[in-house]
Design a protein around this motif. Structure first.
Motif, mmCIF file in Angstrom:
data_model
loop_
_atom_site.group_PDB
_atom_site.id
_atom_site.type_symbol
_atom_site.label_atom_id
_atom_site.label_comp_id
_atom_site.label_asym_id
_atom_site.label_seq_id
_atom_site.Cartn_x
_atom_site.Cartn_y
_atom_site.Cartn_z
ATOM 1 N N ARG A 237 -2.818 -10.482 1.778
ATOM 2 C CA ARG A 237 -4.058 -9.790 2.171
ATOM 3 C C ARG A 237 -4.569 -10.316 3.507
ATOM 4 O O ARG A 237 -5.213 -11.353 3.586
ATOM 5 C CB ARG A 237 -5.130 -10.015 1.079
ATOM 6 N N PHE B 228 2.824 5.663 3.382
ATOM 7 C CA PHE B 228 1.507 5.071 3.535
ATOM 8 C C PHE B 228 0.701 5.375 2.273
ATOM 9 O O PHE B 228 0.749 6.495 1.764
ATOM 10 C CB PHE B 228 0.800 5.683 4.757
ATOM 11 N N ALA C 236 2.092 1.089 -3.964
ATOM 12 C CA ALA C 236 1.358 1.619 -2.814
ATOM 13 C C ALA C 236 1.933 1.008 -1.545
ATOM 14 O O ALA C 236 2.392 -0.132 -1.546
ATOM 15 C CB ALA C 236 -0.122 1.268 -2.929
ATOM 16 N N HIS C 237 1.939 1.781 -0.467
ATOM 17 C CA HIS C 237 2.372 1.320 0.863
ATOM 18 C C HIS C 237 3.857 0.939 0.925
ATOM 19 O O HIS C 237 4.275 0.183 1.810
ATOM 20 C CB HIS C 237 1.526 0.144 1.345
ATOM 21 N N ARG D 124 6.666 -4.559 2.229
ATOM 22 C CA ARG D 124 5.684 -5.634 2.449
ATOM 23 C C ARG D 124 5.785 -6.717 1.380
ATOM 24 O O ARG D 124 5.154 -7.745 1.495
ATOM 25 C CB ARG D 124 4.255 -5.083 2.558
ATOM 26 N N HIS E 13 -0.472 -2.115 9.211
ATOM 27 C CA HIS E 13 -1.783 -2.164 8.524
ATOM 28 C C HIS E 13 -2.603 -3.381 9.000
ATOM 29 O O HIS E 13 -2.902 -4.296 8.229
ATOM 30 C CB HIS E 13 -1.501 -2.271 7.018
ATOM 31 N N TYR F 70 -5.192 -6.117 10.046
ATOM 32 C CA TYR F 70 -6.533 -6.601 9.709
ATOM 33 C C TYR F 70 -7.051 -7.368 10.927
ATOM 34 O O TYR F 70 -6.529 -8.446 11.241
ATOM 35 C CB TYR F 70 -6.499 -7.577 8.532
ATOM 36 N N LYS G 280 -11.331 9.232 2.522
ATOM 37 C CA LYS G 280 -10.736 8.987 1.203
ATOM 38 C C LYS G 280 -11.763 8.456 0.210
ATOM 39 O O LYS G 280 -11.536 8.471 -0.989
ATOM 40 C CB LYS G 280 -9.565 7.994 1.329
ATOM 41 N N ASP H 81 -12.764 4.300 4.279
ATOM 42 C CA ASP H 81 -11.320 4.512 4.121
ATOM 43 C C ASP H 81 -11.016 5.886 4.712
ATOM 44 O O ASP H 81 -11.201 6.904 4.038
ATOM 45 C CB ASP H 81 -10.958 4.423 2.627
ATOM 46 N N VAL I 58 -5.742 4.870 10.800
ATOM 47 C CA VAL I 58 -6.506 4.624 9.575
ATOM 48 C C VAL I 58 -7.540 3.532 9.840
ATOM 49 O O VAL I 58 -7.243 2.529 10.506
ATOM 50 C CB VAL I 58 -5.561 4.205 8.431
ATOM 51 N N LYS J 167 -15.974 -2.944 -3.841
ATOM 52 C CA LYS J 167 -14.519 -2.833 -3.963
ATOM 53 C C LYS J 167 -13.870 -4.216 -3.818
ATOM 54 O O LYS J 167 -12.938 -4.553 -4.545
ATOM 55 C CB LYS J 167 -14.020 -1.875 -2.878
ATOM 56 N N GLU K 238 -5.286 0.915 11.812
ATOM 57 C CA GLU K 238 -3.849 0.953 11.556
ATOM 58 C C GLU K 238 -3.166 2.118 12.270
ATOM 59 O O GLU K 238 -3.612 3.265 12.136
ATOM 60 C CB GLU K 238 -3.612 1.110 10.043
HETATM 61 C C1 BG6 Z 1 -5.657 1.223 3.366
HETATM 62 C C2 BG6 Z 1 -5.775 2.443 2.507
HETATM 63 O O1 BG6 Z 1 -4.816 1.473 4.434
HETATM 64 O O2 BG6 Z 1 -5.127 0.154 2.583
HETATM 65 C C3 BG6 Z 1 -6.702 2.104 1.339
HETATM 66 O O3 BG6 Z 1 -6.290 3.535 3.266
HETATM 67 C C4 BG6 Z 1 -6.174 0.917 0.567
HETATM 68 O O4 BG6 Z 1 -6.825 3.247 0.500
HETATM 69 C C5 BG6 Z 1 -5.982 -0.234 1.543
HETATM 70 O O5 BG6 Z 1 -7.089 0.568 -0.448
HETATM 71 C C6 BG6 Z 1 -5.453 -1.523 0.922
HETATM 72 O O6 BG6 Z 1 -4.317 -1.295 0.182
HETATM 73 P P1 BG6 Z 1 -3.663 -2.458 -0.660
HETATM 74 O O7 BG6 Z 1 -2.552 -1.801 -1.424
HETATM 75 O O8 BG6 Z 1 -3.175 -3.473 0.333
HETATM 76 O O9 BG6 Z 1 -4.758 -3.011 -1.528
#
Ligand code: BG6
Length: 274
Positions: free
Chosen positions: A59, A69, A79-80, A84, A151, A153, A174, A194, A225, A233, A252
């Motif tokens: 993270r 994505f 997801a994603h 990763r 993605h 940060y 979103k 989002d 993004v 959250k 992103e």
């Molecule tokens: C973002 C998405 O890019 O990543 C979000 O638009 C998502 O919807 C976020 O919650 C984090 O994703 P993850 O899978 O790393 O918790």
């Protein structure tokens, strides 16, 4: 350039050249930090509760999302995408006065488990700015369709005073599950955000007060993004601290609609951080 094993047993590559320093986790092919020497200011944010033992994606920093994505169309898949949270290996390192170049690839790159392997490479050009090129090559005899994102940060001092500049036009929201015609101006973040900005501009910045915190250049994307989970959250996420969301903002370079690659073609998704 040297490699070490972290306390949690993961290989970390450190780069320290005349212009910048950078750390890269081979788990995820994931850039953890980037600090240009001209101001020694960290550009990326890492969650103090990030899990770094290889049991889940990290993270913070720059997760590589590929070959899709966001949520998978098949709910059993992650997801994603798949890269990763797998190990990557270094293919090549070149060092000169101006920059260090590192090329790496994941152990397995495929569109779906069980399908043929594809060629995916991440190239980092580390100098006064950091360029990431995510290169997808289709050596198959048929077309492929894929998506993804770099993605990133970014670190901000105080989210209340961080303004995004350079984005414009329509976006998909979103959080509200709606679409909006106009990007806000000034673009400030004050609740869960989002958004998929479908106007794929080539540059955006985060401004804090008088200071240009970071400028991000994009190529090969179909959208940008913007994400911040905000308080509620974050509280549901095991790897976020209570107020971590106040120090970060994800912007992103993304392929959310998908790109079709004919046999023999390649595609480069680029993000340039300065
Ligand atoms: C973002 C998405 O890019 O990543 C979000 O638009 C998502 O919807 C976020 O919650 C984090 O994703 P993850 O899978 O790393 O918790």
């Amino acid at each position: 350039v040297f490699q070490r094993i972290s306390d949690q047993g993961m290989p970390i590559v450190s780069v320290d050249n005349p212009l910048a320093s950078l750390e890269l986790s081979l788990f995820g092919g994931h850039v953890l930090s980037f600090m240009p020497k001209k101001d020694n200011r960290q550009r990326l944010w890492m969650s103090p509760k990030a899990v770094m033992d290889g049991s889940k994606p990290i993270r913070g920093g720059i997760p590589v999302c590929w070959p899709w994505f966001g949520a998978a169309s098949d709910g059993n898949l992650p997801a994603h995408g798949f890269v990763r949270d797998q190990m990557w290996q270094i293919l090549r390192v070149d060092d000169d006065q101006e920059q260090t170049r590192i090329q790496l690839q994941p152990e397995r790159a495929y569109l779906n488990p069980g399908q043929e392997h594809l060629d995916l490479m991440l190239e980092l050009l580390i100098g006064e700015q950091l360029t990431l090129n995510l290169i997808t090559q289709n050596r198959q005899a048929h077309s492929i369709r894929f998506g993804g994102a770099l993605h990133s940060y970014f670190r901000v001092q105080n989210i209340d005073h961080a303004e995004i500049q350079g984005l414009s036009g329509a976006y998909l929201d979103k959080v509200q599950d709606t679409s909006a015609e106009q990007t806000p101006s000034p673009y400030l973040i004050s609740s869960e955000t989002d958004r998929i900005h479908v106007n794929a501009v080539s540059q955006a910045s985060i401004i804090e007060g008088e200071q240009q915190a970071v400028t991000i250049g994009f190529k090969g994307h179909d959208s940008i993004v913007v994400w911040n989970p905000w308080q509620e959250k974050s509280a549901q996420m095991a790897d976020m601290t209570t107020d971590g969301y106040r120090k970060m903002l994800c912007i992103e370079a993304a392929i959310t609609q998908g790109i079709e690659l004919a046999p023999g073609q390649s595609h480069i998704l680029t993000q340039i951080i300065s």
